[in-house]
Design an enzyme around this catalytic site. Structure first.
Site, PDB file in Angstrom:
ATOM      1  N   LYS A  78       0.769  -1.202   0.127  1.00  0.00           N
ATOM      2  CA  LYS A  78       0.061   0.108  -0.212  1.00  0.00           C
ATOM      3  C   LYS A  78       0.849   1.318   0.017  1.00  0.00           C
ATOM      4  CE  LYS A  78      -4.339   1.298   2.064  1.00  0.00           C
ATOM      5  NZ  LYS A  78      -5.371   0.921   3.331  1.00  0.00           N
TER       6      LYS A  78
ATOM      7  N   GLU B 120     -18.763  -6.717  11.098  1.00  0.00           N
ATOM      8  CA  GLU B 120     -19.317  -5.863  12.210  1.00  0.00           C
ATOM      9  C   GLU B 120     -20.547  -6.668  12.732  1.00  0.00           C
ATOM     10  OE1 GLU B 120     -17.998  -2.914   9.213  1.00  0.00           O
ATOM     11  OE2 GLU B 120     -18.704  -5.005   9.038  1.00  0.00           O
TER      12      GLU B 120
ATOM     13  N   ARG C 152     -24.629  -3.183   8.599  1.00  0.00           N
ATOM     14  CA  ARG C 152     -24.238  -4.367   8.252  1.00  0.00           C
ATOM     15  C   ARG C 152     -24.403  -5.519   9.511  1.00  0.00           C
ATOM     16  NH1 ARG C 152     -19.141  -4.087   4.447  1.00  0.00           N
ATOM     17  NH2 ARG C 152     -19.883  -6.232   3.830  1.00  0.00           N
TER      18      ARG C 152
END
Length: 641
Positions: A289, A375, A403
């Site tokens: 990244k 979640e 979610r």
């Protein structure tokens, strides 16, 4: 590196089809130019930088090998899709990213045929790609044609249950499907859990058999395109021998890990996969990244989200803060309370920094839990903590709490467990747009029996609500607050415990009462300043609670005014609907009360600045003023004259 990089080869690319005219060496140069163009663009717009830089080579390789948009490349979450947008005919608009009327910061079906599936939340790509693959095989008709379905999913997103549900189904169906695991060892926060450890072992451990024996003669057995590009055959074979047992058990062929920044590996392997795959295959690609931009590589989050910045130094151009951010106020008050009460703990889902819980984690690491992008698990885990005698705060963005809603209902509310829901990013959030708007939590939380629902009007009120939630033991309780800075009000040393279900009068007036729920109170006050010039002085009240409602306050406002207007930063079906139900049940409408409810419009609002979004939603001071005038029957034409 200048703000306007030289991009002679990239300048010749107006669509992915153009990439097929270049040699592999030229594609490497295009990737280099694409990285520089991405950095230059995001320096002007702000946005998600690190994720896109990590997939530059992969983006070039996918579009060079596959036939998009006939072949569907589905980017999980899609905050890494800026390079993809540059290559797919949107380079001329790339500096409008996340601005009003400009390009979305995520993939969006209505924006381009090269965005076959929109995203914004994680872990949906494999499910969507499997849907495309099955539709293809069943004869589905698509404007762009039907071809391969390729899901590109990060290691953090792969940790979510939905990704494994999709892989399990895909393995069972056995359809040709390509999943690329973009493994950068880091999602938004450092990845947590057994899945991350498993992926790390795949390329950190010694192979299970002697490499020389495995490599002897093996290259000649590979397809010609693979042989031609296999300058690093030993490294690739090492990946194969380490093994993808977990994925193979789910019914996938596994290949990898490969260097995701090396087109000499990516191009031949993708060509082989395209030519030979007949069933689900997972290609494991290692990336970094923020790759290729020092300031991003060196930052803790690898340049995940950035304000506008100076390309040479990476220094972000953030406006000076005039008031504390709501998230910081929550974090500081929770940490203060945790010092006084050892039962207080906190749960978040891959957002320790975003929710401010990193502050508490520094002081009390054993009581802060990042469950990863999970979640559903996070909510039920918090329910278990509550049942076990702890005081859990479940801190999630409104858009992500959606979610875990079944768990909120089934595992928390029905059992009346005292889980404290800290709902961050409530209301409209600006540049991230509709996928991240916190528009629905008032409605879906206030519907639940026994759930206490609060909204902070300012940062001081938020502090009180954190303390109130910590003290509440009778069942679940939620409090919501927006992204960004507070109102600049005077802050108390410590939060006060509010009486459950009690609002407050902010200012007394007559004729019309404005009952605000949440941080629109500041806009209500601005509207009242304008109205005072016309001799209209509304009563202003802060509801504080959507559930339970302050029945006495609401009925008093209804009785003493000819009109009552509610204002909230949420969709229809929330606070105003509950107030209307109360007034209806009490027969108030039988006696001529004028009632209006100001809510978010019944549409998904595109990205813009928060101020612009609230203006288009009709929830700014000007629209509140107009609502008062029209409700009272005042002529707006004379006002505009």
């Amino acid at each position: 590196m200048s703000d306007s990089p030289q991009t002679p080869l990239l300048d010749r690319v107006s669509s992915p089809a153009d990439l097929k005219r270049f040699s592999d060496a030229e594609l490497e140069q295009i990737a280099h130019e694409l990285r520089h163009e991405t950095i230059a663009a995001v320096s002007e717009t702000g946005g998600h930088l690190g994720a896109g830089l990590g997939v530059v080579e992969l983006t070039v390789a996918l579009h060079a090998v596959f036939d998009t948009p006939r072949d569907k490349v589905i980017w999980d979450v899609s905050h890494q899709a800026y390079p993809h947008k540059i290559l797919t005919g949107r380079r001329d608009r790339i500096r409008t990213l996340r601005k009003k009327g400009g390009l979305s910061g995520f993939t969006k079906r209505s924006e381009s045929p090269y965005d076959p599936f929109g995203a914004g939340h994680s872990s949906t790509s494999i499910s969507a790609a499997l849907g495309f693959a099955v539709a293809r095989d069943l004869g589905g008709v698509c404007d762009t044609g039907t071809g391969d379905a390729i899901a590109v999913i990060g290691d953090g997103a792969m940790s979510a249950g939905m990704a494994f549900e999709a892989m399990n189904n895909a393995g069972h169906l056995g359809k040709r499907l390509i999943v690329i695991l973009n493994d950068n060892e880091m999602s938004i926060a450092p990845p947590t859990g057994a899945m991350s450890s498993y992926l790390s072992r795949l390329y950190a451990e010694e192979p299970f058999q002697d490499l020389k024996a495995a490599a002897k003669g093996a290259v000649s057995l590979l397809p010609p395109p693979f042989r031609e590009g296999a300058k690093r055959a030993k490294e690739m074979l090492k990946g194969m021998t380490v093994g993808g047992t977990l994925f193979e058990e789910l019914g996938f062929d596994y290949l990898g890990p490969l260097d995701g920044h090396d087109l000499h590996q990516l191009l031949p392997v993708l060509r082989m996969v395209r030519a030979r795959a007949s069933k689900p295959i997972l290609l494991h690609v290692l990336t970094k990244k923020g790759k290729g931009y020092g300031p991003a590589e060196e930052s803790a989050d690898r340049g995940h989200a950035r304000a506008k910045f100076d390309v040479a130094t990476g220094e972000q151009k953030k406006a000076p803060s005039n008031a504390p951010a709501y998230t910081k106020v929550f974090a500081k008050e929770l940490t203060r309370l945790a010092a006084e009460d050892s039962r207080i703990c906190a749960v978040t889902a891959a957002m320790p920094d975003g929710t401010g819980l990193d502050l508490m984690a520094e002081r009390y690491p054993s009581r802060v839990f990042d469950v990863g992008i999970a979640e559903q698990h996070g909510v039920t885990f918090a329910a278990g903590l509550a049942a076990g005698g702890m005081k859990p705060f479940c801190a999630m963005y409104s858009t992500f709490l959606q979610r875990g809603y079944d768990q909120v209902v089934h595992d928390v509310a029905i059992q009346r467990l005292p889980v404290r829901f800290a709902i961050d990013r409530a209301g409209l959030v600006g540049a991230d747009g509709a996928t991240h708007a916190g528009a629905y939590d008032i409605a879906f939380m206030a519907n639940l029996p026994g759930m206490v629902v609060m909204a902070a009007a300012d940062e001081a009120e938020l502090k009180h609500m954190v303390a109130t939630a910590a003290a509440h033991e009778e069942g679940p309780i939620a409090f919501r607050y927006p992204r960004g800075e507070g109102e600049g009000v005077e802050m108390p040393e410590a939060g006060e415990i509010l009486e459950i279900g009690r609002g407050r009068i902010v200012s007394e007036g007559k004729r019309v009462a404005l009952l605000s729920f949440g941080t629109r109170l500041g806009e209500v006050r601005k509207a009242c300043e304008k109205l005072s010039a016309r001799g209209i002085t509304p009563t202003v009240a802060d509801a504080r609670f959507a559930k339970p409602l302050d029945r006495d306050l609401i009925l008093r406002l209804a009785a003493e005014h000819e009109a009552l207007i509610t204002i909230e930063e949420g969709a229809v079906g929330g606070f105003g609907s509950h107030v209307a139900q109360l007034l209806s049940d009490e027969g108030v409408f039988d006696h001529g009360l004028k009632f209006r409810s100001m809510v978010l419009p019944d549409t998904f609002i595109d990205h813009a600045s928060p101020d612009d979004m609230y203006e288009s939603a009709g929830l700014d001071a000007r629209h509140i003023e107009e609502k008062v005038l029209t409700t009272l029957g005042v002529d707006l034409l004379s006002r505009k004259a």
